[in-house]
Motif scaffolding. Sequence first.
Motif, PDB file in Angstrom:
ATOM      1  N   UNK A  86       0.824  -1.211   0.000  1.00 34.03           N
ATOM      2  CA  UNK A  86       0.000   0.000   0.000  1.00 34.03           C
ATOM      3  C   UNK A  86       0.861   1.265   0.000  1.00 34.03           C
ATOM      4  N   UNK A  87       2.009   1.200   0.660  1.00 32.19           N
ATOM      5  CA  UNK A  87       2.930   2.343   0.636  1.00 32.19           C
ATOM      6  C   UNK A  87       3.449   2.578  -0.778  1.00 32.19           C
ATOM      7  N   UNK A  88       3.730   1.483  -1.489  1.00 35.37           N
ATOM      8  CA  UNK A  88       4.183   1.598  -2.877  1.00 35.37           C
ATOM      9  C   UNK A  88       3.129   2.294  -3.734  1.00 35.37           C
ATOM     10  N   UNK A  89       1.864   1.938  -3.521  1.00 33.55           N
ATOM     11  CA  UNK A  89       0.776   2.556  -4.280  1.00 33.55           C
ATOM     12  C   UNK A  89       0.722   4.059  -4.026  1.00 33.55           C
ATOM     13  N   UNK A  90       0.806   4.451  -2.760  1.00 31.97           N
ATOM     14  CA  UNK A  90       0.757   5.878  -2.424  1.00 31.97           C
ATOM     15  C   UNK A  90       1.971   6.615  -2.982  1.00 31.97           C
ATOM     16  N   UNK A  91       3.142   5.974  -2.946  1.00 28.44           N
ATOM     17  CA  UNK A  91       4.343   6.619  -3.471  1.00 28.44           C
ATOM     18  C   UNK A  91       4.254   6.792  -4.983  1.00 28.44           C
ATOM     19  N   UNK A  92       3.853   5.745  -5.681  1.00 26.42           N
ATOM     20  CA  UNK A  92       3.732   5.826  -7.141  1.00 26.42           C
ATOM     21  C   UNK A  92       2.745   6.917  -7.539  1.00 26.42           C
ATOM     22  N   UNK A  93       1.586   6.937  -6.867  1.00 26.38           N
ATOM     23  CA  UNK A  93       0.552   7.917  -7.196  1.00 26.38           C
ATOM     24  C   UNK A  93       0.998   9.338  -6.887  1.00 26.38           C
ATOM     25  N   UNK A 114       4.177  22.528 -15.490  1.00 26.52           N
ATOM     26  CA  UNK A 114       4.629  23.894 -15.246  1.00 26.52           C
ATOM     27  C   UNK A 114       5.794  24.258 -16.167  1.00 26.52           C
ATOM     28  N   UNK A 115       6.695  23.294 -16.361  1.00 24.11           N
ATOM     29  CA  UNK A 115       7.847  23.519 -17.237  1.00 24.11           C
ATOM     30  C   UNK A 115       7.528  23.222 -18.698  1.00 24.11           C
ATOM     31  N   UNK A 116       6.318  22.664 -18.942  1.00 19.39           N
ATOM     32  CA  UNK A 116       5.908  22.263 -20.286  1.00 19.39           C
ATOM     33  C   UNK A 116       6.927  21.305 -20.899  1.00 19.39           C
ATOM     34  N   UNK A 117       7.323  20.306 -20.090  1.00 18.46           N
ATOM     35  CA  UNK A 117       8.372  19.385 -20.527  1.00 18.46           C
ATOM     36  C   UNK A 117       8.169  18.013 -19.890  1.00 18.46           C
ATOM     37  N   UNK A 118       7.991  16.988 -20.731  1.00 14.55           N
ATOM     38  CA  UNK A 118       7.882  15.623 -20.222  1.00 14.55           C
ATOM     39  C   UNK A 118       9.202  15.149 -19.608  1.00 14.55           C
ATOM     40  N   UNK A 119      10.367  15.441 -20.214  1.00 18.28           N
ATOM     41  CA  UNK A 119      11.639  15.063 -19.576  1.00 18.28           C
ATOM     42  C   UNK A 119      11.778  15.658 -18.174  1.00 18.28           C
ATOM     43  N   UNK A 120      11.296  16.891 -17.987  1.00 19.41           N
ATOM     44  CA  UNK A 120      11.359  17.516 -16.660  1.00 19.41           C
ATOM     45  C   UNK A 120      10.491  16.748 -15.670  1.00 19.41           C
ATOM     46  N   UNK A 121       9.344  16.256 -16.135  1.00 18.71           N
ATOM     47  CA  UNK A 121       8.468  15.458 -15.276  1.00 18.71           C
ATOM     48  C   UNK A 121       9.145  14.149 -14.877  1.00 18.71           C
ATOM     49  N   UNK A 122       9.757  13.475 -15.840  1.00 18.37           N
ATOM     50  CA  UNK A 122      10.434  12.200 -15.556  1.00 18.37           C
ATOM     51  C   UNK A 122      11.619  12.409 -14.617  1.00 18.37           C
ATOM     52  N   UNK A 123      12.393  13.461 -14.871  1.00 17.91           N
ATOM     53  CA  UNK A 123      13.547  13.748 -14.016  1.00 17.91           C
ATOM     54  C   UNK A 123      13.098  14.063 -12.593  1.00 17.91           C
ATOM     55  N   UNK A 124      12.014  14.821 -12.467  1.00 19.29           N
ATOM     56  CA  UNK A 124      11.480  15.151 -11.140  1.00 19.29           C
ATOM     57  C   UNK A 124      11.017  13.886 -10.418  1.00 19.29           C
ATOM     58  N   UNK A 125      10.370  12.990 -11.153  1.00 18.61           N
ATOM     59  CA  UNK A 125       9.920  11.741 -10.556  1.00 18.61           C
ATOM     60  C   UNK A 125      11.076  10.905 -10.034  1.00 18.61           C
ATOM     61  N   UNK A 126      12.155  10.856 -10.814  1.00 21.46           N
ATOM     62  CA  UNK A 126      13.335  10.098 -10.388  1.00 21.46           C
ATOM     63  C   UNK A 126      13.962  10.701  -9.138  1.00 21.46           C
ATOM     64  N   UNK A 127      14.023  12.034  -9.079  1.00 21.50           N
ATOM     65  CA  UNK A 127      14.588  12.697  -7.903  1.00 21.50           C
ATOM     66  C   UNK A 127      13.738  12.434  -6.658  1.00 21.50           C
ATOM     67  N   UNK A 128      12.425  12.513  -6.813  1.00 26.17           N
ATOM     68  CA  UNK A 128      11.528  12.325  -5.671  1.00 26.17           C
ATOM     69  C   UNK A 128      11.557  10.893  -5.157  1.00 26.17           C
ATOM     70  N   UNK A 129      11.714   9.929  -6.052  1.00 28.91           N
ATOM     71  CA  UNK A 129      11.712   8.534  -5.621  1.00 28.91           C
ATOM     72  C   UNK A 129      13.033   8.151  -4.959  1.00 28.91           C
TER      73      UNK A 129
END
Length: 234
Positions: free
Chosen positions: A158-165, A177-192
């Motif tokens: 359940x923690x994995x589900x909340x983290x992924x979401x 906000x940055x109008x950039x999919x790479x920025x979204x992916x990079x942000x996701x990697x940093x947060x995880x």
Amino acid sequence: MFKLMKLEMKKNDFKPYILAAGIISVVTLMFAYFFAAIPLIDPSVREGSPEVTTLSFKLMMVFILNTAAFTCLSTTMLGKIVMAAYQEKNGYLILSYPIQRKKILVSKIWLVILLNTLWTIVSITVVDIIFLGTQSWLPFSNEPVTVGLLVDQIPLIFTAVFLVTSISLLALAIGWWRNSLPAALFSGLLLVCVPSNLSSLQNIFLIIVVAAIYTLAAVIAYHLMVNKVKRMEV
């Protein structure tokens, strides 16, 4: 909203994402066996890092690998299905629909969330069952598979589900906000990276706290995105 979600299912090709979810499960299982084989290949690991030999550590690696992989998958899906729909070249089409723009956005986001929730739960559960089930004829550890060990995996799932979401929603907000999919992916990697580093401590409580903080931030980001779409109508 469910009718809109069905329309999204018909409009978008989800076969590559389903295939990616299956590949994630297979690769995670392979890594689980790899981590299990390390102490056998290098016996010095048992003395220097005895925690690596425990089943709890191996299952924690399954948890974090699945979380990281499905975060990337969820972020990619949100970027393709949500961000692309509201780009300048497609925005006028969305705004021309005779449906509340909020409902369109919400249906897109929740479709991705529900799919990745299902895939994350199935992936971790199946990998854990296969890995622990093979311990009887392919023992990587002298530690027995107990009911307590299995029960401990429930909060991890359940923690994995909340983290992924939460992470994918936060990454979507940043990418939008940055109008950039790479920025979204990079942000996701940093947060995880935060829960990934905490996993080495094998302290599920700290990981749950991080998941709670991310979830709160994701709720705020979600409402900001919805309000942004409302302003596009004016």
